[in-house]
Design a protein around this motif. Sequence first.
Motif: not given
Length: 302
Positions: A122-131
């Motif tokens: 998975e490619w997850l967008a977060t408040s600090r960037g992408r995981s």
Amino acid sequence: MHQTHMIIDGEQLPISSHKVETICNPANQEPVALVSVGTRQDARMALEAAKKAFPLWSETACEKRAELLHSAADLVRERAKSIARLLTQEQGKPLKNARAEILSSAGILDYYAEEGRRNVGEWLATSRGRSVVLRQPVGVAALITPWNYPVDLLSWKVGPCLAAGCTFVAKPPSHAPVAATEFVRAIYDAGLPAGVVNVVHGPGSEVGAELVENPISRKIAFTGETETGRWIMAQAALHIKRVSLELGGHSPFIVCGDADIEKAAAACAQRAFSNMGQICISVNRVYVADEVAEEFTDRLVH
């Protein structure tokens, strides 16, 4: 008489080199098969073979693994008649049920072949960037199964194991190892590399214990009694191994006041006595609404 060999690193170990046990038909006690019985040393050899094969199999493209699993499913279907007969002879279930179990197990291989194609992370967008989440095979798996559904319960472990890129050593039940071994043999014959699939027969106190305790195995999948499951969990914790445990439980059957009583009674009887009652979700107690209790009881008895 059928001869059932262990499979280690792509080779069938000769029966003459091992202790041999005779599997008898539970209906008439006639001999069905001669089975080679392994030791801790055999289990270690199988684990080493699976470890050696792991890098190649884990790096095989998921599309190729899916292709091989589909081929394995097709080969199981081709051999379903003969495997089902062996299952009936060693375990006792009706031939119709045995054939259904084999065909269902082939379908499970097809199912996980396609699931493996989607094991892409998975490619997850977060408040600090992408995981980025990657899913990787854990290594060698030890698969330990019981006698009531020796092929079906093994297929539910083999399918995801191979689709994920893991190799395995299977220990089929001592009382019904023949059909399960033929199932794995069909998978290997579909073209899998040597060492990816392995089968060792023998008692849980020796073969099973080695598969659980040896640090080579990184995943334990077990179906059986709760006491053994507790022991496996404790041993796995020493090496932080992953475990999947399907253990004993309780299955209540609940009949509400608005139920179709005829269908409910039929379903209750079928679930309670299917496979001679030897099934993990067999009904062991029934709760019925007061207003339909008498009618339900009468339908169930008659």
